[in-house]
Motif scaffolding. Structure first.
Motif, PDB file in Angstrom:
ATOM      1  N   ARG A  40       0.829  -1.195   0.000  1.00 42.13           N
ATOM      2  CA  ARG A  40       0.000   0.000   0.000  1.00 42.13           C
ATOM      3  C   ARG A  40       0.875   1.262   0.000  1.00 42.13           C
ATOM      4  NH1 ARG A  40      -5.036  -0.684   3.839  1.00 42.13           N
ATOM      5  NH2 ARG A  40      -3.549  -0.215   5.508  1.00 42.13           N
ATOM      6  N   ALA A  41       1.943   1.238   0.789  1.00 40.22           N
ATOM      7  CA  ALA A  41       2.863   2.381   0.810  1.00 40.22           C
ATOM      8  C   ALA A  41       3.547   2.559  -0.543  1.00 40.22           C
ATOM      9  CB  ALA A  41       3.899   2.190   1.910  1.00 40.22           C
ATOM     10  N   LYS A  42       3.963   1.465  -1.150  1.00 40.44           N
ATOM     11  CA  LYS A  42       4.661   1.542  -2.441  1.00 40.44           C
ATOM     12  C   LYS A  42       3.739   2.045  -3.545  1.00 40.44           C
ATOM     13  CE  LYS A  42       7.997  -2.130  -1.385  1.00 40.44           C
ATOM     14  NZ  LYS A  42       8.392  -3.546  -1.667  1.00 40.44           N
ATOM     15  N   GLU A  43       2.471   1.633  -3.485  1.00 41.18           N
ATOM     16  CA  GLU A  43       1.520   2.080  -4.507  1.00 41.18           C
ATOM     17  C   GLU A  43       1.332   3.587  -4.454  1.00 41.18           C
ATOM     18  OE1 GLU A  43      -3.189   1.473  -5.748  1.00 41.18           O
ATOM     19  OE2 GLU A  43      -2.283   0.170  -4.239  1.00 41.18           O
ATOM     20  N   MET A  44       1.160   4.129  -3.258  1.00 39.49           N
ATOM     21  CA  MET A  44       1.008   5.574  -3.139  1.00 39.49           C
ATOM     22  C   MET A  44       2.303   6.284  -3.518  1.00 39.49           C
ATOM     23  SD  MET A  44      -0.145   7.993   0.096  1.00 39.49           S
ATOM     24  CE  MET A  44      -1.910   7.774  -0.142  1.00 39.49           C
ATOM     25  N   ALA A  45       3.430   5.763  -3.059  1.00 38.08           N
ATOM     26  CA  ALA A  45       4.724   6.387  -3.351  1.00 38.08           C
ATOM     27  C   ALA A  45       4.998   6.442  -4.845  1.00 38.08           C
ATOM     28  CB  ALA A  45       5.831   5.630  -2.631  1.00 38.08           C
ATOM     29  N   ALA A  46       4.629   5.377  -5.554  1.00 35.65           N
ATOM     30  CA  ALA A  46       4.849   5.342  -7.003  1.00 35.65           C
ATOM     31  C   ALA A  46       3.993   6.393  -7.705  1.00 35.65           C
ATOM     32  CB  ALA A  46       4.522   3.946  -7.539  1.00 35.65           C
ATOM     33  N   ARG A  47       2.808   6.582  -7.212  1.00 36.11           N
ATOM     34  CA  ARG A  47       1.908   7.562  -7.792  1.00 36.11           C
ATOM     35  C   ARG A  47       2.430   8.985  -7.577  1.00 36.11           C
ATOM     36  NH1 ARG A  47      -2.472   5.313  -5.496  1.00 36.11           N
ATOM     37  NH2 ARG A  47      -2.599   6.840  -3.817  1.00 36.11           N
ATOM     38  N   ILE A  48       3.017   9.216  -6.397  1.00 36.20           N
ATOM     39  CA  ILE A  48       3.473  10.552  -6.016  1.00 36.20           C
ATOM     40  C   ILE A  48       4.886  10.837  -6.511  1.00 36.20           C
ATOM     41  CG2 ILE A  48       4.069  12.002  -4.016  1.00 36.20           C
ATOM     42  CD1 ILE A  48       1.865  10.457  -2.476  1.00 36.20           C
ATOM     43  N   GLY A  49       5.724   9.793  -6.453  1.00 35.85           N
ATOM     44  CA  GLY A  49       7.138   9.972  -6.749  1.00 35.85           C
ATOM     45  C   GLY A  49       7.922  10.327  -5.510  1.00 35.85           C
ATOM     46  N   CYS A  50       7.658   9.625  -4.402  1.00 32.56           N
ATOM     47  CA  CYS A  50       8.348   9.864  -3.136  1.00 32.56           C
ATOM     48  C   CYS A  50       8.726   8.520  -2.533  1.00 32.56           C
ATOM     49  CB  CYS A  50       7.446  10.647  -2.176  1.00 32.56           C
ATOM     50  SG  CYS A  50       6.041   9.699  -1.544  1.00 32.56           S
ATOM     51  N   PRO A  51       9.603   8.493  -1.521  1.00 34.34           N
ATOM     52  CA  PRO A  51       9.959   7.229  -0.879  1.00 34.34           C
ATOM     53  C   PRO A  51       8.824   6.672  -0.039  1.00 34.34           C
ATOM     54  CG  PRO A  51      11.050   9.055   0.211  1.00 34.34           C
ATOM     55  CD  PRO A  51      10.406   9.625  -1.014  1.00 34.34           C
ATOM     56  N   ALA A  52       8.775   5.348   0.050  1.00 37.44           N
ATOM     57  CA  ALA A  52       7.780   4.647   0.859  1.00 37.44           C
ATOM     58  C   ALA A  52       8.463   4.017   2.064  1.00 37.44           C
ATOM     59  CB  ALA A  52       7.091   3.562   0.029  1.00 37.44           C
ATOM     60  N   TYR A  53       7.779   4.045   3.199  1.00 33.79           N
ATOM     61  CA  TYR A  53       8.287   3.461   4.438  1.00 33.79           C
ATOM     62  C   TYR A  53       7.202   2.614   5.092  1.00 33.79           C
ATOM     63  CZ  TYR A  53      12.159   6.818   4.132  1.00 33.79           C
ATOM     64  OH  TYR A  53      13.250   7.545   3.719  1.00 33.79           O
ATOM     65  N   THR A  54       7.643   1.661   5.880  1.00 40.97           N
ATOM     66  CA  THR A  54       6.703   0.878   6.694  1.00 40.97           C
ATOM     67  C   THR A  54       6.820   1.235   8.165  1.00 40.97           C
ATOM     68  OG1 THR A  54       8.310  -0.924   6.859  1.00 40.97           O
ATOM     69  CG2 THR A  54       6.658  -1.067   5.083  1.00 40.97           C
ATOM     70  N   ASP A  55       7.759   2.094   8.528  1.00 40.43           N
ATOM     71  CA  ASP A  55       7.976   2.480   9.916  1.00 40.43           C
ATOM     72  C   ASP A  55       8.009   4.007  10.017  1.00 40.43           C
ATOM     73  OD1 ASP A  55      10.229   3.205  12.153  1.00 40.43           O
ATOM     74  OD2 ASP A  55       9.029   1.479  12.753  1.00 40.43           O
ATOM     75  N   MET A  56       7.118   4.564  10.790  1.00 39.43           N
ATOM     76  CA  MET A  56       7.028   6.016  10.904  1.00 39.43           C
ATOM     77  C   MET A  56       8.295   6.613  11.509  1.00 39.43           C
ATOM     78  SD  MET A  56       4.232   8.317  13.000  1.00 39.43           S
ATOM     79  CE  MET A  56       4.406  10.095  13.137  1.00 39.43           C
ATOM     80  N   GLN A  57       8.820   5.964  12.542  1.00 34.88           N
ATOM     81  CA  GLN A  57       9.999   6.500  13.215  1.00 34.88           C
ATOM     82  C   GLN A  57      11.190   6.581  12.265  1.00 34.88           C
ATOM     83  OE1 GLN A  57       9.275   7.444  16.444  1.00 34.88           O
ATOM     84  NE2 GLN A  57      11.167   8.620  16.317  1.00 34.88           N
ATOM     85  N   GLU A  58      11.366   5.549  11.451  1.00 35.94           N
ATOM     86  CA  GLU A  58      12.450   5.556  10.467  1.00 35.94           C
ATOM     87  C   GLU A  58      12.265   6.704   9.478  1.00 35.94           C
ATOM     88  OE1 GLU A  58      14.418   2.741   6.950  1.00 35.94           O
ATOM     89  OE2 GLU A  58      12.577   2.104   7.986  1.00 35.94           O
ATOM     90  N   MET A  59      11.040   6.904   9.039  1.00 37.43           N
ATOM     91  CA  MET A  59      10.762   7.989   8.101  1.00 37.43           C
ATOM     92  C   MET A  59      11.086   9.346   8.722  1.00 37.43           C
ATOM     93  SD  MET A  59       8.559  10.637   7.276  1.00 37.43           S
ATOM     94  CE  MET A  59       7.111  10.300   8.263  1.00 37.43           C
ATOM     95  N   LEU A  60      10.666   9.549   9.974  1.00 30.82           N
ATOM     96  CA  LEU A  60      10.935  10.828  10.624  1.00 30.82           C
ATOM     97  C   LEU A  60      12.428  11.089  10.722  1.00 30.82           C
ATOM     98  CD1 LEU A  60       8.320  10.754  13.549  1.00 30.82           C
ATOM     99  CD2 LEU A  60       8.149  11.997  11.385  1.00 30.82           C
ATOM    100  N   GLU A  61      13.203  10.052  11.020  1.00 29.42           N
ATOM    101  CA  GLU A  61      14.658  10.199  11.149  1.00 29.42           C
ATOM    102  C   GLU A  61      15.311  10.520   9.816  1.00 29.42           C
ATOM    103  OE1 GLU A  61      16.386  10.209  13.826  1.00 29.42           O
ATOM    104  OE2 GLU A  61      15.006   9.412  15.337  1.00 29.42           O
ATOM    105  N   LYS A  62      14.841   9.895   8.735  1.00 30.24           N
ATOM    106  CA  LYS A  62      15.513  10.034   7.443  1.00 30.24           C
ATOM    107  C   LYS A  62      15.001  11.203   6.604  1.00 30.24           C
ATOM    108  CE  LYS A  62      16.853   5.177   6.968  1.00 30.24           C
ATOM    109  NZ  LYS A  62      16.739   3.929   6.156  1.00 30.24           N
ATOM    110  N   VAL A  63      13.713  11.497   6.718  1.00 31.58           N
ATOM    111  CA  VAL A  63      13.114  12.504   5.836  1.00 31.58           C
ATOM    112  C   VAL A  63      13.005  13.870   6.499  1.00 31.58           C
ATOM    113  CG1 VAL A  63      11.043  13.073   4.493  1.00 31.58           C
ATOM    114  CG2 VAL A  63      11.851  10.702   4.598  1.00 31.58           C
ATOM    115  N   HIS A  64      12.787  13.897   7.803  1.00 27.01           N
ATOM    116  CA  HIS A  64      12.619  15.154   8.543  1.00 27.01           C
ATOM    117  C   HIS A  64      11.562  16.063   7.892  1.00 27.01           C
ATOM    118  CE1 HIS A  64      16.220  14.006  10.736  1.00 27.01           C
ATOM    119  NE2 HIS A  64      16.884  13.908   9.601  1.00 27.01           N
ATOM    120  N   PRO A  65      10.334  15.614   7.752  1.00 27.46           N
ATOM    121  CA  PRO A  65       9.314  16.454   7.114  1.00 27.46           C
ATOM    122  C   PRO A  65       8.941  17.657   7.977  1.00 27.46           C
ATOM    123  CG  PRO A  65       8.294  14.550   8.123  1.00 27.46           C
ATOM    124  CD  PRO A  65       9.784  14.350   8.265  1.00 27.46           C
ATOM    125  N   ASP A  66       8.324  18.642   7.351  1.00 22.61           N
ATOM    126  CA  ASP A  66       7.815  19.806   8.096  1.00 22.61           C
ATOM    127  C   ASP A  66       6.492  19.479   8.778  1.00 22.61           C
ATOM    128  OD1 ASP A  66       9.872  21.649   7.162  1.00 22.61           O
ATOM    129  OD2 ASP A  66       8.860  21.544   5.214  1.00 22.61           O
TER     130      ASP A  66
END
Length: 335
Positions: A40-66
């Motif tokens: 499900r994450a990969k499907e949305m990411a492919a549509r948007i053109g952004c990285p997909a993650y299965t762990d929120m904490q990992e995403m926060l550490e690597k992406v640092h979104p606003d």
């Protein structure tokens, strides 16, 4: 103008609405999406053109979104808001704000650390805003009472996923999920409630779902009285109807229409909605609601749908479940 890097947490049905609004906003880019189901994450990411993650904490550490948008099952909202707040990231969360008193207390404390917006998007429906404008003028006199009706259809397929219809994960049924928007508007028009009395039943899918599909509420606010009936056991999805009785007339809200009835006659306003976003029976307020959140961040001003604005709605919601969580009728009586 600052361009915000947003992350979407949870890539299920409602996340698609957030994706569309953010993609069209002009001041946001979707920097990541997260879902515990990788496909499900990969499907949305492919549509948007952004990285997909299965762990929120990992995403926060690597992406640092606003900002992050919380579009996950109800029981996860506050813990995920907390994870973002600890990294000083602003949060826009789907409803409900919280599912019990402990979570609600924690959320109020978190709102002192970072901006937190709650998706009560129907506050932004043009007919709702028009009703509030009319009431502010005082031309119809004070509000005497409010009655609201929500009758939708949710069958077994809706509850076939891993979380809907379960106390542990959805944390309720018709009230906390579908009728919560109707409750929110009822309370806004009525005023701060003094008392709340609720009854709940599971009429339609007993044995399939644990939670209520029907709720009835009686509210008082001073001399004012409010009634709410909400059910997901109907045969179709009908538009919500809200009547606001005032000293000199009645205001009715239904779909994108507002009608005023007084002794002098009837006046009707129609506010056509964007057919490309949302469903006709619950409106297209997500776009205005989300865009206003980002305007508040840009301008550094308080957000109209902040946590503090939800206090009255949450007081009724929590009281209703305190009264009914363990009391759903087990069997239908034959007559």
């Amino acid at each position: 103008m600052k361009k915000f890097r947003a992350a979407i947490i949870g890539c299920g049905g409602i996340a698609g609405v957030h994706e569309q609004v953010l993609s069209e906003s002009g001041n946001c880019e979707i920097a990541a999406c997260v879902d515990i189901i990788p496909e499900r994450a990969k499907e949305m990411a492919a549509r948007i053109g952004c990285p997909a993650y299965t762990d929120m904490q990992e995403m926060l550490e690597k992406v640092h979104p606003d900002t992050v948008h919380i579009c996950t099952p109800h029981y996860l909202h506050v813990q995920q808001i907390k994870a973002a707040a600890e990294k000083e990231i602003a949060v826009f969360s789907e409803k409900p704000p919280a599912v019990n008193r402990e979570q609600w207390e924690e959320l109020q404390k978190l709102s002192e650390k970072v901006p937190i917006g709650i998706c009560f998007q129907n506050r932004y429906n043009p007919n709702v805003e028009k009703a509030e404008e009319i009431l502010r003028t005082g031309t119809l006199g004070p509000v005497a009472g409010v009655r609201s009706f929500m009758t939708w259809r949710r069958d077994a397929g809706y509850y076939s996923d891993e979380w809907h219809g379960k106390w542990a994960t959805e944390c309720g049924g018709a009230l906390i999920n579908q009728a919560i928007h109707t409750l929110d508007l009822t309370v806004r028009f009525l005023g701060k409630p003094d008392t709340a009395e609720a009854s709940m039943q599971n009429h339609h899918l007993r044995g399939i779902t644990e939670t209520e599909d029907t709720v009835e509420l009686f509210l008082t606010s001073g001399e004012k009285r409010g009634l709410l009936y909400g059910s997901c056991a109907y045969v179709t999805d009908e538009p919500v109807v809200i009547d606001i009785r005032t000293e000199k007339g009645n205001i009715r809200l239904e779909r994108d229409i507002l009608e005023i009835q007084t002794a002098e006659g009837k006046e009707r306003f129609v506010f056509p909605e964007d057919p490309k976003l949302g469903k006709s029976y619950w409106g297209a307020g997500h776009k205005r609601c989300i865009n206003d959140f980002y305007r508040s961040l840009t301008d550094g001003k308080p957000y109209r749908n902040d946590v503090a604005s939800c206090v009255n709605t949450m007081s009724v919601l929590l009281a209703a479940y305190d009264q009914n969580r363990q009391k759903l009728q087990k069997e239908r009586t034959r007559i």
